[in-house]
Design a protein around this motif. Structure first.
Motif, short mmCIF file in Angstrom:
data_model
loop_
_atom_site.label_atom_id
_atom_site.label_comp_id
_atom_site.label_asym_id
_atom_site.label_seq_id
_atom_site.Cartn_x
_atom_site.Cartn_y
_atom_site.Cartn_z
N PRO A 1 46.51 13.97 -0.31
CA PRO A 1 45.93 13.04 -1.30
C PRO A 1 44.41 12.91 -1.15
O PRO A 1 43.91 12.55 -0.09
CB PRO A 1 46.65 11.73 -1.01
CG PRO A 1 47.96 12.14 -0.44
CD PRO A 1 47.66 13.37 0.38
N GLY A 2 43.70 13.26 -2.21
CA GLY A 2 42.25 13.12 -2.22
C GLY A 2 41.48 14.27 -1.60
O GLY A 2 40.25 14.24 -1.56
N VAL A 3 42.17 15.32 -1.14
CA VAL A 3 41.52 16.48 -0.54
C VAL A 3 41.88 17.71 -1.36
O VAL A 3 43.07 18.04 -1.51
CB VAL A 3 41.90 16.68 0.93
CG1 VAL A 3 41.14 17.85 1.54
CG2 VAL A 3 41.65 15.41 1.74
N HIS A 4 40.87 18.39 -1.88
CA HIS A 4 41.07 19.52 -2.78
C HIS A 4 40.24 20.71 -2.30
O HIS A 4 39.17 20.54 -1.71
CB HIS A 4 40.62 19.16 -4.20
CG HIS A 4 41.19 17.88 -4.70
ND1 HIS A 4 42.31 17.81 -5.48
CD2 HIS A 4 40.80 16.59 -4.50
CE1 HIS A 4 42.59 16.54 -5.77
NE2 HIS A 4 41.69 15.79 -5.17
N ILE A 5 40.70 21.92 -2.61
CA ILE A 5 39.95 23.13 -2.27
C ILE A 5 39.83 24.01 -3.50
O ILE A 5 40.75 24.07 -4.33
CB ILE A 5 40.61 23.89 -1.10
CG1 ILE A 5 39.71 25.06 -0.65
CG2 ILE A 5 42.02 24.36 -1.47
CD1 ILE A 5 40.09 25.67 0.67
N SER A 6 38.68 24.64 -3.63
CA SER A 6 38.46 25.60 -4.71
C SER A 6 37.63 26.76 -4.18
O SER A 6 36.95 26.64 -3.15
CB SER A 6 37.73 24.94 -5.90
OG SER A 6 36.44 24.52 -5.51
N LYS A 7 37.68 27.87 -4.89
CA LYS A 7 36.89 29.04 -4.51
C LYS A 7 35.58 29.02 -5.29
O LYS A 7 35.32 29.86 -6.14
CB LYS A 7 37.69 30.31 -4.77
CG LYS A 7 38.93 30.42 -3.91
CD LYS A 7 39.81 31.58 -4.31
CE LYS A 7 41.09 31.59 -3.47
NZ LYS A 7 42.07 32.55 -4.00
N ARG A 8 34.79 28.01 -4.99
CA ARG A 8 33.49 27.84 -5.65
C ARG A 8 32.40 27.79 -4.60
O ARG A 8 32.57 27.18 -3.55
CB ARG A 8 33.44 26.55 -6.47
CG ARG A 8 34.42 26.50 -7.63
CD ARG A 8 34.30 25.21 -8.40
NE ARG A 8 34.55 24.07 -7.53
CZ ARG A 8 34.16 22.82 -7.80
NH1 ARG A 8 33.49 22.56 -8.90
NH2 ARG A 8 34.45 21.84 -6.97
N GLY A 9 31.26 28.38 -4.93
CA GLY A 9 30.10 28.31 -4.07
C GLY A 9 29.17 27.20 -4.53
O GLY A 9 29.49 26.41 -5.42
N PHE A 10 28.00 27.18 -3.92
CA PHE A 10 27.05 26.11 -4.16
C PHE A 10 26.61 26.02 -5.62
O PHE A 10 26.55 24.93 -6.19
CB PHE A 10 25.83 26.30 -3.25
CG PHE A 10 24.75 25.27 -3.42
CD1 PHE A 10 25.04 23.92 -3.48
CD2 PHE A 10 23.43 25.67 -3.53
CE1 PHE A 10 24.04 22.98 -3.64
CE2 PHE A 10 22.41 24.74 -3.68
CZ PHE A 10 22.72 23.39 -3.74
#
Length: 198
Positions: free
Chosen positions: A103-112
């Motif tokens: 809950p509230g923690v997400h990951i994506s394959k995005r850079g800066f």
């Protein structure tokens, strides 16, 4: 909404790191964990109007959303465990679409660049930098997006992106601060409406 983008230049992008060696074997993940804790913790509460984006090696981003966040404790090890849990779900993140690991923690394959571009649409980008204007001379923005670096300086590409996106470049005082301490001072600056209300 207050947002903090924290660049982790040496941070791991896979979950195979030890929670017992965050400062050495985990690429100074201890610095990023302290930034997360400084961004969210009050004495007996969590700031719900905060998001933190940890950009790891310009490859993946772990986003913490204070309005949904659960199981965050005020120690580096448990914060690192949440980051490791997010990295375990990296395969579930498709392109820029996020996967939620807890809950509230997400990951994506995005850079800066992608993270900064999205945050800039919703807020005022403020670069925290030793060569910036004194923060006391800058009007507090309503929806700030503070950008800080870990124990490394911003790289040339990062500086270039910030030069285009930043609405302000500020310093928080006469001395250089650790990234997590800078986040605490930035919160105080906003909490006091530019150090004018206590």
């Amino acid at each position: 909404m207050r947002q903090f983008i924290v660049l982790g230049h040496d941070a791991p992008t896979t979950p195979d790191f030890s929670l017992d060696d965050l400062a050495g074997g985990a690429g100074r993940l201890d610095v990023l964990c302290r930034c997360v804790n400084s961004a969210f913790f009050l004495s007996h509460a969590i700031r719900e109007d905060v998001e933190v984006h940890l950009v790891l090696r310009d490859e993946v981003t772990v986003r913490f959303d204070g309005s949904e966040l659960r199981r965050l404790n005020p120690d580096e090890r448990s914060t690192a465990a949440l980051i490791r849990g997010a990295l375990e779900e990296k395969a579930e993140a498709i392109g820029h679409m996020e996967a939620e690991s807890s809950p509230g923690v997400h990951i994506s394959k995005r850079g800066f660049e992608a993270v900064l571009e999205e945050a800039a649409r919703d807020g005022t980008v403020v670069q925290l930098h030793e060569d910036g204007d004194p923060v006391a001379d800058v009007e507090p923005p309503a929806d700030p997006v503070f950008v800080v670096s870990d124990h490394h300086d911003f790289g040339d590409d990062e500086e270039s992106l910030l030069a285009d996106a930043a609405d302000a470049r500020v310093r928080l005082g006469p001395e250089l601060l650790h990234a997590d301490h800078a986040i605490t001072v930035a919160h105080n600056y906003l909490d006091t409406e530019g150090f004018t209300r206590y």
